[in-house]
Design an enzyme around this catalytic site. Structure first.
Site, PDB file in Angstrom:
ATOM      1  N   SER A 132       0.671  -0.642   0.039  1.00 55.41           N
ATOM      2  CA  SER A 132       0.126   0.270  -0.283  1.00 55.41           C
ATOM      3  C   SER A 132       0.821   1.181  -0.067  1.00 55.41           C
ATOM      4  CB  SER A 132      -0.687   0.075   1.683  1.00 55.41           C
ATOM      5  OG  SER A 132      -1.317   1.353   1.331  1.00 55.41           O
ATOM      6  N   TYR A 157      -1.997  -0.911  11.459  1.00 57.72           N
ATOM      7  CA  TYR A 157      -1.504  -1.180  10.181  1.00 57.72           C
ATOM      8  C   TYR A 157      -0.789  -1.117   8.758  1.00 57.72           C
ATOM      9  CZ  TYR A 157      -3.752  -1.035   5.264  1.00 57.72           C
ATOM     10  OH  TYR A 157      -3.651  -1.343   3.931  1.00 57.72           O
ATOM     11  N   LYS A 161       1.679  -3.402   6.587  1.00 59.45           N
ATOM     12  CA  LYS A 161       2.624  -2.988   5.399  1.00 59.45           C
ATOM     13  C   LYS A 161       4.084  -2.967   5.008  1.00 59.45           C
ATOM     14  CE  LYS A 161      -1.619  -4.465   3.370  1.00 59.45           C
ATOM     15  NZ  LYS A 161      -1.486  -5.926   2.478  1.00 59.45           N
TER      16      LYS A 161
HETATM   17  N1  UFG Z   1     -13.061  10.856   3.371  1.00 60.69           N
HETATM   18  C1  UFG Z   1     -13.650  11.621   4.338  1.00 60.69           C
HETATM   19  N2  UFG Z   1     -14.532  11.152   4.914  1.00 60.69           N
HETATM   20  C2  UFG Z   1     -14.925   9.803   4.691  1.00 60.69           C
HETATM   21  C3  UFG Z   1     -13.663   8.931   4.455  1.00 60.69           C
HETATM   22  C4  UFG Z   1     -12.672   9.168   3.799  1.00 60.69           C
HETATM   23  O1  UFG Z   1     -13.944  12.651   4.382  1.00 60.69           O
HETATM   24  O2  UFG Z   1     -15.638   9.275   5.454  1.00 60.69           O
HETATM   25  C5  UFG Z   1     -11.506  11.235   3.256  1.00 60.69           C
HETATM   26  C6  UFG Z   1     -10.360  11.248   3.848  1.00 60.69           C
HETATM   27  O3  UFG Z   1      -9.919  12.144   5.010  1.00 60.69           O
HETATM   28  C7  UFG Z   1      -9.390  11.210   3.020  1.00 60.69           C
HETATM   29  C8  UFG Z   1     -10.150  10.603   1.624  1.00 60.69           C
HETATM   30  O4  UFG Z   1     -11.303  10.879   2.022  1.00 60.69           O
HETATM   31  O5  UFG Z   1      -8.899  12.597   2.497  1.00 60.69           O
HETATM   32  C9  UFG Z   1      -9.882   9.162   1.146  1.00 60.69           C
HETATM   33  O6  UFG Z   1      -9.898   8.543   2.730  1.00 60.69           O
HETATM   34  P1  UFG Z   1     -10.222   7.068   2.646  1.00 60.69           P
HETATM   35  O7  UFG Z   1     -10.080   6.579   4.184  1.00 60.69           O
HETATM   36  O8  UFG Z   1     -10.696   6.472   1.508  1.00 60.69           O
HETATM   37  O9  UFG Z   1      -8.227   6.557   2.166  1.00 60.69           O
HETATM   38  P2  UFG Z   1      -6.975   6.581   2.930  1.00 60.69           P
HETATM   39  O10 UFG Z   1      -6.194   7.406   1.835  1.00 60.69           O
HETATM   40  O11 UFG Z   1      -6.882   7.305   3.648  1.00 60.69           O
HETATM   41  O12 UFG Z   1      -6.534   5.523   3.761  1.00 60.69           O
HETATM   42  C10 UFG Z   1      -6.569   4.470   1.959  1.00 60.69           C
HETATM   43  C11 UFG Z   1      -6.943   3.226   2.782  1.00 60.69           C
HETATM   44  C12 UFG Z   1      -5.207   2.736   2.856  1.00 60.69           C
HETATM   45  C13 UFG Z   1      -4.182   3.196   3.092  1.00 60.69           C
HETATM   46  C14 UFG Z   1      -3.927   3.836   1.730  1.00 60.69           C
HETATM   47  C15 UFG Z   1      -2.797   4.288   1.712  1.00 60.69           C
HETATM   48  O13 UFG Z   1      -7.974   3.135   2.962  1.00 60.69           O
HETATM   49  O14 UFG Z   1      -5.216   1.310   4.128  1.00 60.69           O
HETATM   50  O15 UFG Z   1      -5.505   4.390   1.535  1.00 60.69           O
HETATM   51  O16 UFG Z   1      -2.225   5.623   1.062  1.00 60.69           O
HETATM   52  F1  UFG Z   1      -3.531   2.567   4.189  1.00 60.69           F
END
Ligand code: UFG
Length: 350
Positions: A132, A157, A161
């Protein structure tokens, strides 16, 4: 005869899409999964695999197995001669990993060690690992290429990785006949073109797209946008969203790379383009034809402002490039969620 590939965690979101690509490119996948992230379907097989069997008109060998069950794993390696392993199995919820770090280390690390040891014992020396972009931690420069420093992960987590990557790298150094491709995914979204498989998170979704899709079908009231004061185009977090079928095709390209005896290689799988939360909300509104209510909430702990890939190395060395643009990704997410969740929860989307 088709070459056999063991797929750990092959009932889950990314694993199941890779199973489809494996079958379509002439490989013979054998799947192990412990149902930690796969819905159980009729016949005690993951529902995703049952559907794949149906729409590809094929049979998939499946074993319910936890990678912590090393003797069980041994039995499968005794039964089959695998050309390679695709390793997806593991726990993946960031927040949960902060609350239950030991469980994450035990499941993800011990499971991977068991797998590598059994592979070694049975002369299977090719592995594709589901890593990831989280291993990069807070980006020091954008876009992120594979030489960006790794290990600055903010949660257990992400650390698992990173540790698994390091274990595989060290093992490949020690055992010269091993080949590994470590694939660092950015943000996988979307569903299969068949409309039969897609992301089906259990409980409240942690990730943006499944959450937005559930707001679109009326399953959740509104989206909480985690922070609008980042240094980005509109203040909300920017990510590199990549279609899960593109991602799956990247795994086939990685398998081909293993066949060249490549040693240990690392590739980003991303599109190279970042979109903000609000841009994604707009795109999903367009795709679903529904308004998506949202409210601004405080920043989520551990989030970074922006994260997007430099995907050039994968293009150069794997001949792989993401094909799906934002509109198609959102159309397919929206289509999957409106059909699937309506069927699953009985709610109307009319
Ligand atoms: N977000 C919101 N509201 C939500 C969920 C997410 O505003 O309910 C925002 C987050 O703050 C972020 C963006 O949407 O700015 C993306 O969030 P995600 O949770 O979809 O994804 P992340 O980038 O945080 O995490 C993902 C995977 C992880 C991995 C990571 C790698 O979920 O497993 O990318 O960069 F580690």
């Amino acid at each position: 005869m088709a070459q056999k590939v063991l797929v750990t965690g092959g009932g889950g979101y990314i694993g199941s899409h890779c199973v489809v690509e494996l079958i379509e490119t002439g490989y013979h996948p054998v799947v192990v999964d412990n149902f930690s992230n796969a819905v159980r379907g009729v016949g005690d097989v993951p529902e995703s695999l049952r559907r794949i069997e149906e729409f590809l008109d094929t049979n998939i060998e499946f074993h319910e197995l936890d990678l912590l069950d090393k003797p069980g794993l041994e039995r499968i390696f005794k039964k089959h001669k695998f050309c390679a392993v695709m390793h997806f199995a593991g726990l993946k919820a960031v927040g949960e990993s902060v609350e239950q770090p030991l469980r994450y280390y035990r499941v993800n690390l011990t499971g991977s060690i068991n797998l590598l040891e059994v592979m070694q014992a049975h002369g299977v020396h090719n592995v594709v690992f589901s890593s990831s972009a989280t291993v990069y931690g807070d980006p020091q420069k954008l876009p992120i290429d594979e030489n960006h420093p790794v290990g600055g992960c903010t949660n257990p987590y992400g650390k698992t990785k990173y540790f698994i990557e390091e274990m595989i790298k060290d093992h490949c150094k020690a055992e010269k006949d091993w080949n590994a491709v470590l694939l660092r995914y950015f943000n996988p979204i979307g569903a299969h073109v068949s409309g039969q498989i897609g992301e089906d998170p259990q409980g409240i979704p942690n990730n943006l797209l499944p959450y937005v899709a559930q707001v679109a079908v009326g399953r959740r009231k509104h989206l909480n946008v985690f922070g609008n004061d980042y240094n980005t185009i509109d203040g909300t977090g920017v990510r590199d969203y990549i279609h899960v079928v593109d991602l799956a095709k990247g795994h086939i390209a990685a398998l081909r790379k293993l066949e060249e005896n490549c040693g240990c290689k690392v590739y980003n799988l991303g599109t190279g383009t970042g979109y903000s939360v609000l841009q994604m909300v707009k795109a999903m509104e367009k795709a679903s034809g529904r308004q998506i209510s949202y409210q601004i909430a405080p920043r989520r702990s551990g989030d970074v402002a922006s994260c997007y890939a430099d995907p050039q190395l994968a293009e150069k060395e794997l001949g792989w490039k993401a094909q799906f643009g934002l509109e198609r990704m959102c159309n397919m997410t929206s289509c999957w969620d409106s059909t699937f969740h309506c069927k699953a929860c009985g709610q109307s989307v009319a």
